[in-house]
Design an enzyme around this catalytic site. Structure first.
Site: not given
Length: 394
Positions: A317, A340, A314, A206, A349
């Site tokens: 990405r 995300h 953007h 980002r 994660y």
């Protein structure tokens, strides 16, 4: 049953001097309340009292006094008190309220809102030329605010936002660059932004993440980028250096080895030696603000020269995400790379596959090598510079 004075087991009914009848009853908190309206006869008033008793028993009763709060006041408090909203999200919500919701519905008490009123609001804005996409965002915000009034604050019996499809938007397909086009775009940018464009795309970063990278975040031996921070712009315009957008944003991303010479050259020429030095800055060493990036970089002219005048930053990405998906890895591993959140954010994660992430980087490396090999063959002149240095792309 009521006695001669109009008393009953739940609440009571009394006759007013006007000849109409008023009910009075205890709410779930034990506090006595007067009915919101009066009734022409005692039997009608008793039926109303029985309905309220049933609502309280079933947990469906709402306090009519709380329903008098105006939408504008409730929505303002909703945004202020909502936990974990990012500054840019707060800015978006307040803009939607200010421009599209409050001028039309802000003065309506919550208890008076109806589906017909919401439908009329949406139709009026569409008639004034508001885009479907913008109205979908406004509708979703209004629906979320009123859902809190239903589920958490017990102000409304049900959400009046019940218009099928009103919260759905179908934005135009965003452009995706090929690796060749991405290299061409990087070549059109100022020298200090050449690596910036490529790293953003190949690492699926980002804007706030790539601009917050420090020298210590690049491991050019392991070919990884560590995302630990992000710049976020507050509504005041102030840049805040803090954690990424979400917990899933904290990640280490593998990059193609073909980017290493490009990044080494950038670090040597444009980045201070300190480990905490920002990797990408403006000409005077300040952080790259999103608000003046287009002007600073000549973005509009650059994308026009590669034949993509509608390209947004953007989309870099977006392009990188598309390339990564083509590597054939699982959705879970792809979302972990992109940073995300999902319903299984914790699982993503903690258990994202390092091998799968490296497979993505290897697949991208092959594409990048094709472009760089083509450049090397097109420019054997020693003046073209060392391998991996920036070279003009035909």
């Amino acid at each position: 049953m009521p006695n001669k004075e109009g008393h009953r087991h739940f609440g009571n009914v009394r006759k007013l001097p006007s000849g109409r009848f008023q009910i009075r009853y205890p709410g779930p908190d034990g506090r006595m309340r007067n009915g919101a309206e009066t009734y022409p006869t005692r039997p009608v008033a008793l039926r109303a009292l029985s309905i309220i008793e049933g609502q309280i028993t079933r947990g469906e009763w709402v306090d009519p006094e709380r329903g008098k709060v105006l939408l504008r006041d409730y929505a303002d408090r909703w945004v202020t008190q909502r936990p974990n909203l990012r500054p840019r999200t707060v800015e978006l919500y307040r803009m939607l309220l200010r421009n599209h919701i409050t001028p039309y519905l802000g003065g309506v008490p919550l208890g008076k809102l109806s589906t017909a009123m919401v439908r009329e609001w949406r139709a009026e804005l569409l008639g004034k030329g508001r885009s479907v996409s913008t109205l979908a965002k406004a509708y979703r915000l209004l629906r979320a605010v009123l859902m809190t009034a239903v589920n958490e604050d017990n102000i409304l019996p049900r959400n009046p936002c019940r218009i099928p499809g009103a919260g759905t938007e179908s934005p135009a397909e965003r452009p995706t660059l090929t690796v060749r086009q991405m290299y061409d775009l990087a070549g059109e940018m100022p020298d200090r932004l050449f690596a910036f464009v490529l790293l953003t795309a190949f690492a699926s970063l980002r804007y706030g993440e790539v601009t917050a990278l420090q020298r210590m975040d690049l491991d050019l031996v392991a070919c990884t980028v560590r995302v630990r921070h992000a710049f976020v712009r507050r509504p005041s315009g102030e840049l805040v250096y803090g954690p990424p957008k979400s917990k899933a944003g904290l990640r280490t991303v593998s990059i193609p080895s073909g980017l290493v010479p490009v990044l080494r050259r950038h670090l040597d020429e444009f980045v201070d030696a300190e480990a905490t030095a920002l990797v990408f800055t403006g000409p005077k060493g300040a952080p790259l603000k999103r608000t003046n990036f287009n002007e600073l970089s000549g973005w509009k002219e650059a994308v026009a020269r590669i034949g993509k005048p509608d390209l947004h930053f953007h989309d870099l990405r977006h392009s990188g995400n598309t390339w990564a998906a083509a590597a054939g890895v699982s959705t879970r591993d792809l979302m972990a790379r992109m940073g995300h959140d999902s319903m299984n954010a914790a699982l993503i994660y903690q258990h994202a596959s390092t091998e799968a992430d490296q497979a993505i980087a290897s697949a991208l490396d092959a594409r990048l090598a094709e472009v760089q090999d083509g450049d090397d063959q097109a420019g054997d002149d020693p003046e073209d510079g060392p391998a991996g240095a920036r070279v003009p792309v035909a």
